[in-house]
Design a protein around this motif. Structure first.
Motif, mmCIF file in Angstrom:
data_model
loop_
_atom_site.group_PDB
_atom_site.id
_atom_site.type_symbol
_atom_site.label_atom_id
_atom_site.label_comp_id
_atom_site.label_asym_id
_atom_site.label_seq_id
_atom_site.Cartn_x
_atom_site.Cartn_y
_atom_site.Cartn_z
ATOM 1 N N ILE A 22 -8.365 5.330 -2.519
ATOM 2 C CA ILE A 22 -7.208 4.503 -2.870
ATOM 3 C C ILE A 22 -6.429 4.138 -1.608
ATOM 4 C CG2 ILE A 22 -4.983 4.490 -4.089
ATOM 5 C CD1 ILE A 22 -6.328 6.192 -6.261
ATOM 6 N N ALA A 23 -6.237 5.099 -0.715
ATOM 7 C CA ALA A 23 -5.524 4.836 0.538
ATOM 8 C C ALA A 23 -6.277 3.813 1.383
ATOM 9 C CB ALA A 23 -5.335 6.130 1.310
ATOM 10 N N LEU A 64 -6.745 -1.678 3.498
ATOM 11 C CA LEU A 64 -7.539 -2.890 3.625
ATOM 12 C C LEU A 64 -6.778 -4.102 3.082
ATOM 13 C CD1 LEU A 64 -10.285 -4.118 4.409
ATOM 14 C CD2 LEU A 64 -11.043 -3.624 2.082
ATOM 15 N N ALA A 65 -6.099 -3.929 1.968
ATOM 16 C CA ALA A 65 -5.310 -5.023 1.393
ATOM 17 C C ALA A 65 -4.171 -5.415 2.331
ATOM 18 C CB ALA A 65 -4.760 -4.614 0.031
ATOM 19 N N LEU A 66 -3.534 -4.438 2.964
ATOM 20 C CA LEU A 66 -2.463 -4.744 3.924
ATOM 21 C C LEU A 66 -3.000 -5.509 5.126
ATOM 22 C CD1 LEU A 66 -0.304 -1.481 3.909
ATOM 23 C CD2 LEU A 66 0.433 -3.776 3.249
ATOM 24 N N LEU A 67 -4.175 -5.140 5.579
ATOM 25 C CA LEU A 67 -4.760 -5.845 6.726
ATOM 26 C C LEU A 67 -5.154 -7.277 6.369
ATOM 27 C CD1 LEU A 67 -7.034 -3.102 8.319
ATOM 28 C CD2 LEU A 67 -4.994 -4.149 9.322
ATOM 29 N N LEU A 68 -5.693 -7.469 5.183
ATOM 30 C CA LEU A 68 -6.149 -8.799 4.795
ATOM 31 C C LEU A 68 -4.996 -9.749 4.457
ATOM 32 C CD1 LEU A 68 -9.254 -7.967 2.565
ATOM 33 C CD2 LEU A 68 -9.246 -8.945 4.861
ATOM 34 N N PHE A 69 -4.028 -9.273 3.692
ATOM 35 C CA PHE A 69 -2.982 -10.155 3.186
ATOM 36 C C PHE A 69 -1.666 -10.038 3.939
ATOM 37 C CE2 PHE A 69 -5.706 -9.316 -0.566
ATOM 38 C CZ PHE A 69 -6.164 -10.607 -0.755
ATOM 39 N N GLY A 70 -1.368 -8.889 4.486
ATOM 40 C CA GLY A 70 -0.078 -8.659 5.122
ATOM 41 C C GLY A 70 0.938 -8.180 4.097
ATOM 42 N N ALA A 71 1.963 -7.491 4.584
ATOM 43 C CA ALA A 71 2.956 -6.893 3.691
ATOM 44 C C ALA A 71 3.755 -7.961 2.939
ATOM 45 C CB ALA A 71 3.891 -5.987 4.475
#
Length: 70
Positions: A9-10, A15-22
């Motif tokens: 999960i972490a 990975l989602a933070l890297l792809l889309f940004g916060a």
């Protein structure tokens, strides 16, 4: 495949933070929240606008018996 654990999960969140940004993830969350809110409001408004689908209110009035024996 096994179960998804806390490490997986972490990794997915990272990975989602890297792809889309916060900022983009916050916008996605905001959009989903507004969509759910509008959906609930639409269902609530639909129930109020269509009284034909609602059951009629029961009244406690009794009809008088006009055919009483004399």
């Amino acid at each position: 495949m096994g179960r998804i654990g806390p490490l997986e999960i972490a990794l997915l969140i990272g990975l989602a933070l890297l792809l889309f940004g916060a900022g983009r993830i916050a916008d996605i969350g905001k959009g989903i929240g507004e969509g759910i809110r509008n959906f609930k409001k639409g269902i609530k408004d639909d129930d109020e606008e269509d009284p034909a689908k609602q059951l009629p209110a029961k009244t406690d009035t009794k009809e008088e018996d006009t055919h009483k024996p004399v």
